[in-house]
Design a protein around this motif. Structure first.
Motif, PDB file in Angstrom:
ATOM      1  N   GLY A   1     -18.009  14.689  36.594  1.00 60.21           N
ATOM      2  CA  GLY A   1     -16.801  15.064  36.352  1.00 60.21           C
ATOM      3  C   GLY A   1     -16.614  15.958  35.190  1.00 60.21           C
ATOM      4  O   GLY A   1     -15.446  15.805  34.682  1.00 60.21           O
ATOM      5  N   SER A   2     -17.306  17.011  34.954  1.00 60.04           N
ATOM      6  CA  SER A   2     -16.982  18.314  33.998  1.00 60.04           C
ATOM      7  C   SER A   2     -15.696  18.822  34.425  1.00 60.04           C
ATOM      8  O   SER A   2     -15.304  19.369  33.358  1.00 60.04           O
ATOM      9  CB  SER A   2     -18.257  18.981  34.020  1.00 60.04           C
ATOM     10  OG  SER A   2     -18.543  19.475  35.380  1.00 60.04           O
ATOM     11  N   HIS A   3     -15.335  18.850  35.629  1.00 55.61           N
ATOM     12  CA  HIS A   3     -14.233  19.550  35.832  1.00 55.61           C
ATOM     13  C   HIS A   3     -12.884  18.714  35.549  1.00 55.61           C
ATOM     14  O   HIS A   3     -11.842  19.356  35.869  1.00 55.61           O
ATOM     15  CB  HIS A   3     -14.189  20.053  37.311  1.00 55.61           C
ATOM     16  CG  HIS A   3     -14.174  18.802  38.380  1.00 55.61           C
ATOM     17  ND1 HIS A   3     -15.173  18.087  38.143  1.00 55.61           N
ATOM     18  CD2 HIS A   3     -13.347  18.339  38.901  1.00 55.61           C
ATOM     19  CE1 HIS A   3     -14.914  16.765  39.090  1.00 55.61           C
ATOM     20  NE2 HIS A   3     -13.717  17.175  39.503  1.00 55.61           N
ATOM     21  N   LEU A   4     -12.834  17.593  35.398  1.00 56.07           N
ATOM     22  CA  LEU A   4     -11.607  16.667  35.358  1.00 56.07           C
ATOM     23  C   LEU A   4     -10.638  17.163  34.172  1.00 56.07           C
ATOM     24  O   LEU A   4      -9.287  16.848  34.566  1.00 56.07           O
ATOM     25  CB  LEU A   4     -12.079  15.307  34.833  1.00 56.07           C
ATOM     26  CG  LEU A   4     -12.675  14.553  36.029  1.00 56.07           C
ATOM     27  CD1 LEU A   4     -13.216  13.215  35.617  1.00 56.07           C
ATOM     28  CD2 LEU A   4     -12.115  14.463  37.365  1.00 56.07           C
ATOM     29  N   GLY A   5     -11.013  17.910  33.306  1.00 54.94           N
ATOM     30  CA  GLY A   5     -10.017  18.219  32.437  1.00 54.94           C
ATOM     31  C   GLY A   5      -9.194  19.592  32.901  1.00 54.94           C
ATOM     32  O   GLY A   5      -8.222  20.098  31.902  1.00 54.94           O
ATOM     33  N   LEU A   6      -9.395  20.121  33.748  1.00 53.12           N
ATOM     34  CA  LEU A   6      -8.637  21.358  34.215  1.00 53.12           C
ATOM     35  C   LEU A   6      -7.229  21.189  34.916  1.00 53.12           C
ATOM     36  O   LEU A   6      -6.525  21.923  35.358  1.00 53.12           O
ATOM     37  CB  LEU A   6      -9.762  22.194  35.306  1.00 53.12           C
ATOM     38  CG  LEU A   6     -10.924  22.707  34.562  1.00 53.12           C
ATOM     39  CD1 LEU A   6     -11.709  23.250  35.640  1.00 53.12           C
ATOM     40  CD2 LEU A   6     -10.525  23.793  33.642  1.00 53.12           C
ATOM     41  N   SER A   7      -7.072  19.750  35.169  1.00 55.62           N
ATOM     42  CA  SER A   7      -5.626  19.410  35.954  1.00 55.62           C
ATOM     43  C   SER A   7      -5.111  18.155  35.480  1.00 55.62           C
ATOM     44  O   SER A   7      -5.927  17.101  35.431  1.00 55.62           O
ATOM     45  CB  SER A   7      -5.792  19.678  37.350  1.00 55.62           C
ATOM     46  OG  SER A   7      -4.448  19.281  38.062  1.00 55.62           O
TER      47      SER A   7
ATOM     48  N   LYS B   1      -8.120  11.224  34.518  1.00 59.73           N
ATOM     49  CA  LYS B   1      -8.313  11.781  32.760  1.00 59.73           C
ATOM     50  C   LYS B   1      -9.874  11.643  32.586  1.00 59.73           C
ATOM     51  O   LYS B   1     -10.603  10.950  33.350  1.00 59.73           O
ATOM     52  CB  LYS B   1      -7.766  10.682  31.995  1.00 59.73           C
ATOM     53  CG  LYS B   1      -6.257  11.013  31.839  1.00 59.73           C
ATOM     54  CD  LYS B   1      -5.453   9.970  30.958  1.00 59.73           C
ATOM     55  CE  LYS B   1      -4.118  10.324  30.637  1.00 59.73           C
ATOM     56  NZ  LYS B   1      -3.549   9.363  29.622  1.00 59.73           N
ATOM     57  N   THR B   2     -10.285  12.466  31.760  1.00 59.66           N
ATOM     58  CA  THR B   2     -11.882  12.644  31.500  1.00 59.66           C
ATOM     59  C   THR B   2     -12.247  11.405  30.520  1.00 59.66           C
ATOM     60  O   THR B   2     -11.404  10.810  29.974  1.00 59.66           O
ATOM     61  CB  THR B   2     -12.060  13.735  30.492  1.00 59.66           C
ATOM     62  OG1 THR B   2     -11.413  13.487  29.312  1.00 59.66           O
ATOM     63  CG2 THR B   2     -11.515  15.084  30.996  1.00 59.66           C
ATOM     64  N   ALA B   3     -13.594  10.968  30.387  1.00 62.28           N
ATOM     65  CA  ALA B   3     -14.313   9.936  29.786  1.00 62.28           C
ATOM     66  C   ALA B   3     -13.765  10.146  28.328  1.00 62.28           C
ATOM     67  O   ALA B   3     -13.310   8.885  27.737  1.00 62.28           O
ATOM     68  CB  ALA B   3     -15.541  10.040  30.204  1.00 62.28           C
ATOM     69  N   LEU B   4     -13.680  11.217  27.737  1.00 62.70           N
ATOM     70  CA  LEU B   4     -13.410  11.611  26.218  1.00 62.70           C
ATOM     71  C   LEU B   4     -12.037  11.058  25.881  1.00 62.70           C
ATOM     72  O   LEU B   4     -11.812  10.414  25.091  1.00 62.70           O
ATOM     73  CB  LEU B   4     -13.770  12.821  25.947  1.00 62.70           C
ATOM     74  CG  LEU B   4     -15.271  13.355  25.811  1.00 62.70           C
ATOM     75  CD1 LEU B   4     -15.337  14.795  25.318  1.00 62.70           C
ATOM     76  CD2 LEU B   4     -16.048  12.654  24.640  1.00 62.70           C
ATOM     77  N   GLU B   5     -11.185  11.605  26.722  1.00 67.58           N
ATOM     78  CA  GLU B   5      -9.824  11.134  26.634  1.00 67.58           C
ATOM     79  C   GLU B   5      -9.502   9.746  26.691  1.00 67.58           C
ATOM     80  O   GLU B   5      -8.485   9.043  26.236  1.00 67.58           O
ATOM     81  CB  GLU B   5      -8.829  11.710  27.900  1.00 67.58           C
ATOM     82  CG  GLU B   5      -8.648  13.180  27.633  1.00 67.58           C
ATOM     83  CD  GLU B   5      -7.903  14.018  29.161  1.00 67.58           C
ATOM     84  OE1 GLU B   5      -6.813  14.283  28.691  1.00 67.58           O
ATOM     85  OE2 GLU B   5      -8.296  13.492  30.030  1.00 67.58           O
ATOM     86  N   GLN B   6     -10.334   8.941  27.677  1.00 64.72           N
ATOM     87  CA  GLN B   6     -10.277   7.428  27.635  1.00 64.72           C
ATOM     88  C   GLN B   6     -10.866   6.520  26.573  1.00 64.72           C
ATOM     89  O   GLN B   6     -11.074   5.524  26.809  1.00 64.72           O
ATOM     90  CB  GLN B   6     -10.552   7.006  29.038  1.00 64.72           C
ATOM     91  CG  GLN B   6      -9.675   7.690  30.152  1.00 64.72           C
ATOM     92  CD  GLN B   6     -10.062   7.187  31.393  1.00 64.72           C
ATOM     93  OE1 GLN B   6      -9.671   6.007  31.896  1.00 64.72           O
ATOM     94  NE2 GLN B   6     -10.681   7.941  32.415  1.00 64.72           N
ATOM     95  N   GLY B   7     -11.588   7.269  25.671  1.00 61.04           N
ATOM     96  CA  GLY B   7     -12.536   6.645  24.452  1.00 61.04           C
ATOM     97  C   GLY B   7     -13.733   6.540  24.616  1.00 61.04           C
ATOM     98  O   GLY B   7     -14.332   5.887  23.517  1.00 61.04           O
ATOM     99  N   ALA B   8     -14.552   7.200  25.511  1.00 66.04           N
ATOM    100  CA  ALA B   8     -15.909   7.148  25.326  1.00 66.04           C
ATOM    101  C   ALA B   8     -16.535   7.591  24.154  1.00 66.04           C
ATOM    102  O   ALA B   8     -16.174   8.502  23.681  1.00 66.04           O
ATOM    103  CB  ALA B   8     -16.499   7.783  26.669  1.00 66.04           C
ATOM    104  N   ASP B   9     -17.773   6.843  23.697  1.00 64.80           N
ATOM    105  CA  ASP B   9     -18.318   7.697  22.609  1.00 64.80           C
ATOM    106  C   ASP B   9     -19.329   8.892  22.817  1.00 64.80           C
ATOM    107  O   ASP B   9     -19.298   9.690  22.175  1.00 64.80           O
ATOM    108  CB  ASP B   9     -19.160   6.378  21.897  1.00 64.80           C
ATOM    109  CG  ASP B   9     -18.163   5.250  21.507  1.00 64.80           C
ATOM    110  OD1 ASP B   9     -17.411   5.560  20.823  1.00 64.80           O
ATOM    111  OD2 ASP B   9     -18.535   4.105  21.860  1.00 64.80           O
ATOM    112  N   ILE B  10     -19.899   8.432  24.054  1.00 65.59           N
ATOM    113  CA  ILE B  10     -20.833   9.637  24.334  1.00 65.59           C
ATOM    114  C   ILE B  10     -20.791   9.911  25.841  1.00 65.59           C
ATOM    115  O   ILE B  10     -20.809   8.796  26.718  1.00 65.59           O
ATOM    116  CB  ILE B  10     -22.580   9.249  24.276  1.00 65.59           C
ATOM    117  CG1 ILE B  10     -22.674   8.792  22.876  1.00 65.59           C
ATOM    118  CG2 ILE B  10     -23.511  10.230  24.743  1.00 65.59           C
ATOM    119  CD1 ILE B  10     -24.248   8.002  22.583  1.00 65.59           C
ATOM    120  N   VAL B  11     -20.607  10.966  26.185  1.00 68.12           N
ATOM    121  CA  VAL B  11     -20.257  11.661  27.611  1.00 68.12           C
ATOM    122  C   VAL B  11     -21.441  12.623  28.031  1.00 68.12           C
ATOM    123  O   VAL B  11     -21.435  13.701  27.431  1.00 68.12           O
ATOM    124  CB  VAL B  11     -18.879  12.148  27.850  1.00 68.12           C
ATOM    125  CG1 VAL B  11     -18.612  12.867  29.085  1.00 68.12           C
ATOM    126  CG2 VAL B  11     -17.906  11.058  27.459  1.00 68.12           C
TER     127      VAL B  11
END
Length: 470
Positions: A196-202, A207-217
């Motif tokens: 999912g490294s591309h998810l932030g492009l659109s 939504k990315t894992a970081l956007e959803q609150g993950a601590d380590i991705v």
């Protein structure tokens, strides 16, 4: 000159293979398209080591530090490390930085084998969450939120939870609520976002894992973005994680001679992501929409690409052929390579490296195949093993126990001494320390007969398996 590896790779390049598999740069086509060819034609000359001016990955204070800081800004993390040993070392670093020996970690059962290996290395006890399986396609669809909550409530002494998001097939779920609930119980949330490294492009993608609150991705940048195979990143945010400890563990498990070629490709992928990524992703999603809409006219093919639309599963059931057969036909007759095949179909991984012509070629190929190879035979149902085997030893205990080799059907009821992993995607059906069941043995033998590869097990013929000597 006897260079068998080079000769075969050159042959693949010269035949202009159509790539719907990783790595994400698609045989370098995206570099040519964006004008990076002049830089990369001399990439072999950039293969260097820690000399004056090149910095040090394990203690960066120069060009690597600057590039990692840019990546952190682009991917919206607190801190980002470059990885040259693949996402495997990122998963190992995340788990062993979050858990002490003998600690528990909650993981989705359909985790990558590197998660279990991390538990062996760190002497950590995995507790599994049952995955969802689509019985029509054998696609693993992730986890149910309530199953996660129940597992957390039954294991409140666990120090961390690790989940895979998105799945190999692009399926997602409500990760934010899982993160929130785990944080309420003082658990670190680790996300294997390898695909999912591309998810932030659109904003048309999950939504990315970081956007959803993950601590380590952990991201396999090379899978869905244009970096070289084995190059990845680990992103950290918030205050629940000891960033320095992750760095210490990475220094232990990662190569002491990190590849500057791989790091250079990460630098390039970040530049492409930031400067041209959104435009390229919009083009890709448009091409995918055109392709999937056009394929609706084919009565013999079903297309699945919910959630992460860059992952397309082509079902072959109505054609009366298996996914393994379709994969072979596509490669041998149409020069198209898919990412993987299972009994029911094939998976396409589409990235910003793919162009409209790639979709036109595979669309024509699929229409031709459905006419010329359509069969009246019925594809039988093969039930994916739904039960998680009973774990009687920790992965580490089983790894170090003495073992012996027995005939595979004589192993039923015994403790497994090795992995049984259908590959790809590298998800373990049996891990060391678990009781071997007839259901699993029947499944792997049947699927292997149909064309599935099984790794982990030493006897590739699947006649014998190692069991723990009790």
């Amino acid at each position: 000159m006897d260079t068998s590896i080079i000769d075969k790779l050159k042959e693949i390049v010269d035949t202009n293979l159509i790539s719907f598999h990783m790595p994400g740069h698609k045989l370098g086509k995206v570099y040519d398209k964006l004008g990076y060819s002049d830089i990369l034609k001399n990439i072999y000359k950039m293969d260097t080591t820690e000399i004056d001016g090149t910095d040090n990955l394990h203690s960066p204070d120069g060009i690597i530090k600057k590039s990692q800081e840019r990546a952190s800004k682009v991917f919206k993390s607190k801190h980002t490390y470059y990885l040259v040993n693949g996402s495997t070392c990122g998963i190992q670093g995340a788990i062993m930085a979050s858990c002490l020996p003998k600690d528990k970690i909650i993981v989705n059962r359909d985790c990558h084998q590197s998660v279990i290996n991390s538990c062996i290395l760190g002497d950590i006890e995995p507790v599994y969450i049952r995955p969802k399986i689509n019985i029509q396609t054998n696609i693993i669809e992730g986890i149910e939120r309530q199953d996660v909550i129940d597992t957390i409530d039954n294991n409140l002494d666990a120090k961390a939870i690790l989940v895979t998001y998105p799945t190999y097939y692009g399926k997602t779920y409500d990760l934010k609520k899982i993160c929130d609930y785990a944080h309420e119980k003082n658990m670190v949330v680790i996300v294997d976002e390898a695909h999912g490294s591309h998810l932030g492009l659109s904003d048309k993608l999950p939504k990315t894992a970081l956007e959803q609150g993950a601590d380590i991705v952990i991201q396999s940048t090379h899978k869905t973005l244009p970096s070289f195979t084995q190059s990845s990143m680990i992103h950290i945010q918030g205050n629940r994680v000891d960033i320095d400890k992750i760095g210490q563990i990475l220094r232990i498990i990662e190569s002491s001679s990190p590849s500057y070629v791989l790091m250079s490709s990460l630098d390039l992928a970040v530049d492409i992501y930031e400067s041209k990524g959104e435009l390229l992703m919009n083009e890709l999603l448009l091409n995918i929409d055109i392709f999937t809409n056009d394929m609706k006219d084919n009565e013999f093919i079903d297309v699945f690409n919910e959630d992460d639309k860059t992952k397309i599963f082509i079902s072959t059931k109505k054609m009366g052929i298996t996914g393994y057969e379709l994969e072979k036909i596509l490669r041998q007759k149409y020069n198209v390579q898919v990412e993987l095949a299972n009994y029911y179909g094939v998976l396409l991984i589409c990235t910003i490296g793919n162009e409209i012509e790639d979709f036109n070629i595979i669309k024509k190929a699929l229409n031709d195949i459905s006419k010329n190879f359509h069969s009246e035979k019925t594809i039988e149902t093969i039930q994916y093993p739904m039960s998680i085997p009973l774990k009687v030893l920790s992965p580490r205990e089983a790894f170090y126990k003495p073992k012996k080799r027995v005939k595979i059907y004589e192993s039923i009821g015994k403790i497994c001494g090795e992995y049984v992993i259908p590959y790809p995607p590298g998800i373990s059906l049996l891990s060391p320390g678990e009781i071997i069941t007839k259901e699993i043995i029947d499944y792997i033998l049947l699927c292997n007969e149909k064309g599935m590869n099984v790794s982990g097990i030493k006897d590739s013929s699947l006649q014998f398996i190692e069991i723990v000597v009790d």
